[in-house]
Design a protein around this motif. Structure first.
Motif, PDB file in Angstrom:
ATOM      1  N   GLY A 130       0.814  -1.211   0.000  1.00 53.43           N
ATOM      2  CA  GLY A 130       0.000   0.000   0.000  1.00 53.43           C
ATOM      3  C   GLY A 130       0.848   1.262   0.000  1.00 53.43           C
ATOM      4  N   VAL A 131       1.909   1.271   0.800  1.00 56.81           N
ATOM      5  CA  VAL A 131       2.810   2.420   0.844  1.00 56.81           C
ATOM      6  C   VAL A 131       3.497   2.614  -0.502  1.00 56.81           C
ATOM      7  CG1 VAL A 131       4.996   3.251   1.819  1.00 56.81           C
ATOM      8  CG2 VAL A 131       3.207   2.379   3.333  1.00 56.81           C
ATOM      9  N   GLN A 132       3.907   1.511  -1.123  1.00 58.78           N
ATOM     10  CA  GLN A 132       4.577   1.618  -2.423  1.00 58.78           C
ATOM     11  C   GLN A 132       3.625   2.128  -3.504  1.00 58.78           C
ATOM     12  OE1 GLN A 132       6.219  -2.305  -3.001  1.00 58.78           O
ATOM     13  NE2 GLN A 132       7.877  -1.973  -1.541  1.00 58.78           N
ATOM     14  N   PHE A 133       2.388   1.627  -3.507  1.00 53.91           N
ATOM     15  CA  PHE A 133       1.403   2.132  -4.470  1.00 53.91           C
ATOM     16  C   PHE A 133       1.093   3.610  -4.207  1.00 53.91           C
ATOM     17  CE2 PHE A 133       0.258  -2.298  -5.549  1.00 53.91           C
ATOM     18  CZ  PHE A 133       0.171  -2.170  -6.921  1.00 53.91           C
ATOM     19  N   PHE A 134       1.048   3.990  -2.956  1.00 55.31           N
ATOM     20  CA  PHE A 134       0.792   5.377  -2.587  1.00 55.31           C
ATOM     21  C   PHE A 134       1.906   6.273  -3.121  1.00 55.31           C
ATOM     22  CE2 PHE A 134       0.680   8.893   0.600  1.00 55.31           C
ATOM     23  CZ  PHE A 134      -0.617   9.315   0.368  1.00 55.31           C
ATOM     24  N   PHE A 135       3.139   5.798  -3.028  1.00 59.68           N
ATOM     25  CA  PHE A 135       4.274   6.558  -3.543  1.00 59.68           C
ATOM     26  C   PHE A 135       4.196   6.698  -5.064  1.00 59.68           C
ATOM     27  CE2 PHE A 135       8.611   6.760  -5.261  1.00 59.68           C
ATOM     28  CZ  PHE A 135       9.072   7.899  -4.619  1.00 59.68           C
ATOM     29  N   ILE A 136       3.913   5.585  -5.750  1.00 57.64           N
ATOM     30  CA  ILE A 136       3.786   5.622  -7.209  1.00 57.64           C
ATOM     31  C   ILE A 136       2.655   6.560  -7.627  1.00 57.64           C
ATOM     32  CG2 ILE A 136       3.180   4.245  -9.237  1.00 57.64           C
ATOM     33  CD1 ILE A 136       4.633   1.902  -7.925  1.00 57.64           C
ATOM     34  N   ALA A 137       1.538   6.498  -6.900  1.00 60.88           N
ATOM     35  CA  ALA A 137       0.405   7.369  -7.215  1.00 60.88           C
ATOM     36  C   ALA A 137       0.760   8.839  -7.008  1.00 60.88           C
ATOM     37  CB  ALA A 137      -0.796   6.991  -6.352  1.00 60.88           C
ATOM     38  N   SER A 138       1.604   9.127  -6.016  1.00 69.13           N
ATOM     39  CA  SER A 138       2.012  10.521  -5.791  1.00 69.13           C
ATOM     40  C   SER A 138       2.801  11.043  -6.989  1.00 69.13           C
ATOM     41  CB  SER A 138       2.852  10.628  -4.511  1.00 69.13           C
ATOM     42  OG  SER A 138       4.130  10.028  -4.669  1.00 69.13           O
ATOM     43  N   ILE A 139       3.637  10.191  -7.566  1.00 65.27           N
ATOM     44  CA  ILE A 139       4.389  10.575  -8.764  1.00 65.27           C
ATOM     45  C   ILE A 139       3.430  10.848  -9.920  1.00 65.27           C
ATOM     46  CG2 ILE A 139       6.050   9.787 -10.483  1.00 65.27           C
ATOM     47  CD1 ILE A 139       7.378  10.413  -7.880  1.00 65.27           C
ATOM     48  N   MET A 140       2.458   9.944 -10.108  1.00 65.00           N
ATOM     49  CA  MET A 140       1.494  10.107 -11.206  1.00 65.00           C
ATOM     50  C   MET A 140       0.675  11.379 -11.027  1.00 65.00           C
ATOM     51  SD  MET A 140       0.304   6.115 -11.499  1.00 65.00           S
ATOM     52  CE  MET A 140      -0.849   6.419 -12.833  1.00 65.00           C
ATOM     53  N   ALA A 141       0.252  11.661  -9.797  1.00 61.84           N
ATOM     54  CA  ALA A 141      -0.533  12.866  -9.531  1.00 61.84           C
ATOM     55  C   ALA A 141       0.284  14.126  -9.795  1.00 61.84           C
ATOM     56  CB  ALA A 141      -1.034  12.855  -8.082  1.00 61.84           C
ATOM     57  N   PHE A 142       1.558  14.074  -9.430  1.00 61.18           N
ATOM     58  CA  PHE A 142       2.438  15.223  -9.668  1.00 61.18           C
ATOM     59  C   PHE A 142       2.583  15.483 -11.159  1.00 61.18           C
ATOM     60  CE2 PHE A 142       6.635  16.987 -10.529  1.00 61.18           C
ATOM     61  CZ  PHE A 142       6.648  18.096  -9.702  1.00 61.18           C
ATOM     62  N   VAL A 143       2.824  14.416 -11.929  1.00 61.53           N
ATOM     63  CA  VAL A 143       2.969  14.545 -13.381  1.00 61.53           C
ATOM     64  C   VAL A 143       1.684  15.072 -14.001  1.00 61.53           C
ATOM     65  CG1 VAL A 143       3.276  13.264 -15.536  1.00 61.53           C
ATOM     66  CG2 VAL A 143       4.743  12.781 -13.572  1.00 61.53           C
ATOM     67  N   TYR A 144       0.537  14.525 -13.575  1.00 57.62           N
ATOM     68  CA  TYR A 144      -0.742  14.953 -14.143  1.00 57.62           C
ATOM     69  C   TYR A 144      -0.982  16.438 -13.894  1.00 57.62           C
ATOM     70  CZ  TYR A 144      -5.698  15.316 -15.113  1.00 57.62           C
ATOM     71  OH  TYR A 144      -6.910  15.706 -15.624  1.00 57.62           O
ATOM     72  N   THR A 145      -0.579  16.922 -12.726  1.00 59.91           N
ATOM     73  CA  THR A 145      -0.799  18.327 -12.390  1.00 59.91           C
ATOM     74  C   THR A 145       0.112  19.247 -13.184  1.00 59.91           C
ATOM     75  OG1 THR A 145      -1.439  17.712 -10.134  1.00 59.91           O
ATOM     76  CG2 THR A 145      -0.810  19.999 -10.499  1.00 59.91           C
ATOM     77  N   LEU A 146       1.359  18.844 -13.348  1.00 62.01           N
ATOM     78  CA  LEU A 146       2.363  19.720 -13.946  1.00 62.01           C
ATOM     79  C   LEU A 146       2.344  19.717 -15.472  1.00 62.01           C
ATOM     80  CD1 LEU A 146       4.776  21.613 -13.426  1.00 62.01           C
ATOM     81  CD2 LEU A 146       6.252  19.589 -13.415  1.00 62.01           C
ATOM     82  N   ILE A 147       2.064  18.557 -16.080  1.00 57.93           N
ATOM     83  CA  ILE A 147       2.160  18.404 -17.535  1.00 57.93           C
ATOM     84  C   ILE A 147       0.821  18.714 -18.191  1.00 57.93           C
ATOM     85  CG2 ILE A 147       2.792  16.811 -19.387  1.00 57.93           C
ATOM     86  CD1 ILE A 147       5.075  17.579 -17.509  1.00 57.93           C
ATOM     87  N   GLY A 148       0.869  19.196 -19.439  1.00 57.49           N
ATOM     88  CA  GLY A 148      -0.336  19.624 -20.126  1.00 57.49           C
ATOM     89  C   GLY A 148      -1.075  18.559 -20.916  1.00 57.49           C
ATOM     90  N   PRO A 149      -0.768  18.380 -22.203  1.00 55.82           N
ATOM     91  CA  PRO A 149      -1.529  17.452 -23.058  1.00 55.82           C
ATOM     92  C   PRO A 149      -1.553  16.028 -22.503  1.00 55.82           C
ATOM     93  CG  PRO A 149      -0.106  18.852 -24.386  1.00 55.82           C
ATOM     94  CD  PRO A 149       0.264  19.104 -22.963  1.00 55.82           C
ATOM     95  N   ILE A 150      -2.645  15.307 -22.785  1.00 53.21           N
ATOM     96  CA  ILE A 150      -2.844  13.978 -22.220  1.00 53.21           C
ATOM     97  C   ILE A 150      -1.715  13.031 -22.588  1.00 53.21           C
ATOM     98  CG2 ILE A 150      -4.352  11.958 -22.197  1.00 53.21           C
ATOM     99  CD1 ILE A 150      -5.455  14.342 -20.689  1.00 53.21           C
ATOM    100  N   TRP A 151      -1.312  13.015 -23.872  1.00 52.90           N
ATOM    101  CA  TRP A 151      -0.269  12.065 -24.266  1.00 52.90           C
ATOM    102  C   TRP A 151       1.046  12.378 -23.585  1.00 52.90           C
ATOM    103  CZ3 TRP A 151       4.320  13.194 -26.737  1.00 52.90           C
ATOM    104  CH2 TRP A 151       4.432  14.471 -27.309  1.00 52.90           C
ATOM    105  N   MET A 152       1.269  13.672 -23.288  1.00 49.85           N
ATOM    106  CA  MET A 152       2.482  14.039 -22.558  1.00 49.85           C
ATOM    107  C   MET A 152       2.383  13.614 -21.090  1.00 49.85           C
ATOM    108  SD  MET A 152       3.694  17.750 -23.953  1.00 49.85           S
ATOM    109  CE  MET A 152       4.178  17.996 -25.669  1.00 49.85           C
TER     110      MET A 152
END
Length: 288
Positions: A130-152
């Motif tokens: 659970g902690v490892q998935f939480f960490f991976i999800a934090s990375i994904m959330a950060f990328v989704y917030t910072l990056i623009g177009p969907i494919w990017m």
């Protein structure tokens, strides 16, 4: 905040129903494999039920978020008087924290019904995963917030998962250098310490992502990096993270040739990232 959670739950009702149906199906498979195939390797699946559901539910949530229309979402935020930070926290709670907690609870209940003797091992395994998935999800959330177009966003998430996170699985190399050996998981104390460090890192990344979510605007939807001041840091990060990853993966003794050779791919990736971020144009003309 309650209004944001209630409205988002309503909007994502179909996705939540789909995720729940998949979770129930996997629970049935888990119980069946445990009761009917005790001496077959299929039984291993029942012991991995929690982590499998973590991954599937978080993947469904990530796919659902990628399908959000950002410009329509900004209009919805304005009409419902909901801030971007509230939306960010709502997604974290409903699409990351809730799946981990609920699937872990399901895992505990199934273990009580089938193999109660393994309760402690299952709880420990679920906590670590659970902690490892939480960490991976934090990375994904950060990328989704910072990056623009969907494919990017997708490309950026893949890059973050493959390049910067891959050295996380090799922390023992760093431990050996400093003589700490924190991530070797030889005993429960080391496992707890490693999980706490990873959890703290995830929370910090989520805090940064939440802060950045308040700084973006609707006119940056099509920008590769949605915050102007972070354009160069992103390019530098691409180069440094890939270079460090290649160096950590190097098996041969470090020398000047290895150092310069490992710079080639990071430099190419940094140049490509620069092109997407700054969109340089070159005008060729014969006019004097």
């Amino acid at each position: 905040m309650k209004q944001a959670i209630r409205l988002y739950t309503t909007i994502k009702k179909n996705q939540f129903i789909l995720a729940l149906a998949l979770g129930v199906l996997l629970a049935v498979v888990s119980v069946t494999s445990n009761l009917l195939w005790k001496n077959i390797t299929m039984k291993y699946f029942s012991e991995q039920f929690g982590p499998v559901v973590f991954g599937i539910w978080i993947f469904v949530g990530a796919t659902s978020v990628l399908n959000d229309q950002l410009k329509h979402l900004d209009t919805w935020l304005f009409t419902q008087n909901i801030s971007r930070l509230q939306l960010f926290l709502t997604r974290v709670i409903l699409l990351i924290v809730a799946p981990i907690l609920i699937s872990s609870l399901m895992d505990i209940v199934l273990t009580l019904l089938t193999e109660p003797k393994k309760m402690i091992d299952i709880i420990s395994s679920d906590a670590t995963d659970g902690v490892q998935f939480f960490f991976i999800a934090s990375i994904m959330a950060f990328v989704y917030t910072l990056i623009g177009p969907i494919w990017m966003k997708i490309t950026g998430a893949i890059f973050m998962l493959i390049v910067p996170i891959s050295p996380v699985t090799q922390f023992e190399k760093i431990d050996n250098i400093f003589g700490v050996k924190l991530f070797e998981h030889n005993d429960n104390l080391q496992i707890l310490s490693a999980n706490l460090i990873i959890l703290a890192g995830a929370i910090i990344i989520f805090m940064i992502g939440g802060y950045l979510s308040t700084k973006i605007s609707v006119d940056t939807v099509d920008e590769a990096v949605r915050i102007r001041h972070l354009r160069w840091p992103v390019i530098i990060f691409v180069f440094v993270s890939m270079y460090l990853t290649l160096m950590l993966e190097t098996r041969s003794p470090i020398n000047s040739g290895i150092i310069f050779k490992n710079m080639i791919i990071p430099a190419i990736m940094a140049v490509i990232t620069f092109a997407f971020v700054f969109k340089p144009t070159f005008k060729l003309t014969w006019d004097k």
